[in-house]
Design a protein around this motif. Sequence first.
Motif, PDB file in Angstrom:
ATOM      1  N   THR A   1      -5.857 -98.832  65.800  1.00  0.00           N
ATOM      2  CA  THR A   1      -6.828 -99.046  66.870  1.00  0.00           C
ATOM      3  C   THR A   1      -6.073 -99.559  68.096  1.00  0.00           C
ATOM      4  O   THR A   1      -5.060-100.255  67.962  1.00  0.00           O
ATOM      5  CB  THR A   1      -7.901-100.059  66.440  1.00  0.00           C
ATOM      6  OG1 THR A   1      -7.271-101.274  66.031  1.00  0.00           O
ATOM      7  CG2 THR A   1      -8.732 -99.510  65.284  1.00  0.00           C
ATOM      8  N   PRO A   2      -6.521 -99.219  69.304  1.00  0.00           N
ATOM      9  CA  PRO A   2      -5.785 -99.620  70.513  1.00  0.00           C
ATOM     10  C   PRO A   2      -5.819-101.132  70.735  1.00  0.00           C
ATOM     11  O   PRO A   2      -6.663-101.844  70.193  1.00  0.00           O
ATOM     12  CB  PRO A   2      -6.515 -98.870  71.631  1.00  0.00           C
ATOM     13  CG  PRO A   2      -7.864 -98.574  71.082  1.00  0.00           C
ATOM     14  CD  PRO A   2      -7.704 -98.399  69.617  1.00  0.00           C
ATOM     15  N   SER A   3      -4.874-101.590  71.544  1.00  0.00           N
ATOM     16  CA  SER A   3      -4.795-103.026  71.843  1.00  0.00           C
ATOM     17  C   SER A   3      -5.728-103.422  72.980  1.00  0.00           C
ATOM     18  O   SER A   3      -6.052-104.604  73.138  1.00  0.00           O
ATOM     19  CB  SER A   3      -3.351-103.416  72.190  1.00  0.00           C
ATOM     20  OG  SER A   3      -2.875-102.635  73.274  1.00  0.00           O
ATOM     21  N   VAL A   4      -6.148-102.444  73.789  1.00  0.00           N
ATOM     22  CA  VAL A   4      -7.116-102.697  74.865  1.00  0.00           C
ATOM     23  C   VAL A   4      -8.266-101.706  74.730  1.00  0.00           C
ATOM     24  O   VAL A   4      -8.094-100.612  74.186  1.00  0.00           O
ATOM     25  CB  VAL A   4      -6.463-102.572  76.262  1.00  0.00           C
ATOM     26  CG1 VAL A   4      -5.400-103.642  76.450  1.00  0.00           C
ATOM     27  CG2 VAL A   4      -5.861-101.188  76.462  1.00  0.00           C
ATOM     28  N   ASP A   5      -9.420-102.106  75.207  1.00  0.00           N
ATOM     29  CA  ASP A   5     -10.624-101.265  75.112  1.00  0.00           C
ATOM     30  C   ASP A   5     -10.881-100.810  73.678  1.00  0.00           C
ATOM     31  O   ASP A   5     -11.372 -99.695  73.433  1.00  0.00           O
ATOM     32  CB  ASP A   5     -10.499-100.038  76.030  1.00  0.00           C
ATOM     33  CG  ASP A   5     -10.475-100.415  77.507  1.00  0.00           C
ATOM     34  OD1 ASP A   5     -11.092-101.439  77.863  1.00  0.00           O
ATOM     35  OD2 ASP A   5      -9.834 -99.689  78.285  1.00  0.00           O
ATOM     36  N   PHE A   6     -10.548-101.664  72.715  1.00  0.00           N
ATOM     37  CA  PHE A   6     -10.694-101.296  71.308  1.00  0.00           C
ATOM     38  C   PHE A   6     -12.152-101.280  70.849  1.00  0.00           C
ATOM     39  O   PHE A   6     -12.441-100.861  69.733  1.00  0.00           O
ATOM     40  CB  PHE A   6      -9.878-102.243  70.419  1.00  0.00           C
ATOM     41  CG  PHE A   6     -10.053-103.699  70.753  1.00  0.00           C
ATOM     42  CD1 PHE A   6     -11.095-104.437  70.229  1.00  0.00           C
ATOM     43  CD2 PHE A   6      -9.165-104.317  71.623  1.00  0.00           C
ATOM     44  CE1 PHE A   6     -11.251-105.773  70.544  1.00  0.00           C
ATOM     45  CE2 PHE A   6      -9.314-105.664  71.943  1.00  0.00           C
ATOM     46  CZ  PHE A   6     -10.363-106.398  71.413  1.00  0.00           C
ATOM     47  N   ASP A   7     -13.058-101.754  71.721  1.00  0.00           N
ATOM     48  CA  ASP A   7     -14.481-101.643  71.412  1.00  0.00           C
ATOM     49  C   ASP A   7     -15.063-100.336  71.944  1.00  0.00           C
ATOM     50  O   ASP A   7     -16.193 -99.970  71.626  1.00  0.00           O
ATOM     51  CB  ASP A   7     -15.252-102.832  71.988  1.00  0.00           C
ATOM     52  CG  ASP A   7     -15.082-102.954  73.499  1.00  0.00           C
ATOM     53  OD1 ASP A   7     -14.067-102.446  74.025  1.00  0.00           O
ATOM     54  OD2 ASP A   7     -15.956-103.550  74.149  1.00  0.00           O
ATOM     55  N   LYS A   8     -14.271 -99.633  72.756  1.00  0.00           N
ATOM     56  CA  LYS A   8     -14.703 -98.347  73.316  1.00  0.00           C
ATOM     57  C   LYS A   8     -13.940 -97.173  72.712  1.00  0.00           C
ATOM     58  O   LYS A   8     -14.443 -96.051  72.668  1.00  0.00           O
ATOM     59  CB  LYS A   8     -14.512 -98.338  74.836  1.00  0.00           C
ATOM     60  CG  LYS A   8     -15.312 -99.396  75.583  1.00  0.00           C
ATOM     61  CD  LYS A   8     -15.067 -99.284  77.075  1.00  0.00           C
ATOM     62  CE  LYS A   8     -15.868-100.328  77.857  1.00  0.00           C
ATOM     63  NZ  LYS A   8     -15.427-101.699  77.563  1.00  0.00           N
ATOM     64  N   ASN A   9     -12.713 -97.425  72.269  1.00  0.00           N
ATOM     65  CA  ASN A   9     -11.874 -96.375  71.685  1.00  0.00           C
ATOM     66  C   ASN A   9     -11.349 -96.837  70.328  1.00  0.00           C
ATOM     67  O   ASN A   9     -10.856 -97.961  70.196  1.00  0.00           O
ATOM     68  CB  ASN A   9     -10.693 -96.051  72.602  1.00  0.00           C
ATOM     69  CG  ASN A   9     -11.141 -95.600  73.978  1.00  0.00           C
ATOM     70  OD1 ASN A   9     -11.857 -94.610  74.112  1.00  0.00           O
ATOM     71  ND2 ASN A   9     -10.744 -96.330  75.008  1.00  0.00           N
TER      72      ASN A   9
END
Length: 220
Positions: A165-173
């Motif tokens: 899972t990404p380190s930023v915007d992980f609630d969107k991506n």
Amino acid sequence: MKKFIVISSLIFLASVLNFSCNKETTGELKVLVKADNKYWGNITVKIYNSLTAKQNDSAYATAKTTVNQPEIYGALFLDLPPQKYYIKAEFTDGSDQYSGEGEATVQAGKQEVYTLECNKAAVGSLEVFVRENSLTGAYVPNANVELYLSETDRANGYFFKSSTTPSVDFDKNGALFEGLLYQKYYLKAYFTKNSELWMGVAETFIIPGQKKVINVLCVK
């Protein structure tokens, strides 16, 4: 005269026995793999001796098409008992997935040549969000997500693909998997928090032409 007749009879009997021993009882199958109007080398071809075996992916034999002149040599199967065989090949060129299926009947003492036409497979994608404690819990960044083709593979740690899972915007991506064939996939997600391991599992089917979005619940 009697001696001559006996000798002649023995010679005739020996020739009959020799013919019987040399009679071929198996055949050969050569499979040429074709896609996008060209023949492909280094492609694994599977053959099955029954529909049930094919459905269970229990191959009778496997062989690879030759790297050089695959339009001539293909994948060669030797010493096959005469019967109908079911043929399958799946491969990727790095961007597209291809698959093809067919049937061929092998006869004793002969080589059957079969051209397996493969088409671009309908694929889908999967986006995975990792949640903490519950499916409505906090989204987790930098979580490891592994994709497996079977429960056995998951139990043994033989993942098909992995992502995070990404380190930023992980609630969107979420962790993204693309180019997936239509089938059931098994997932495992995990991360470490305060020196404790959190883990969760899930299962899902991929729908061709669509992106499936799922949440994986991890607990410690």
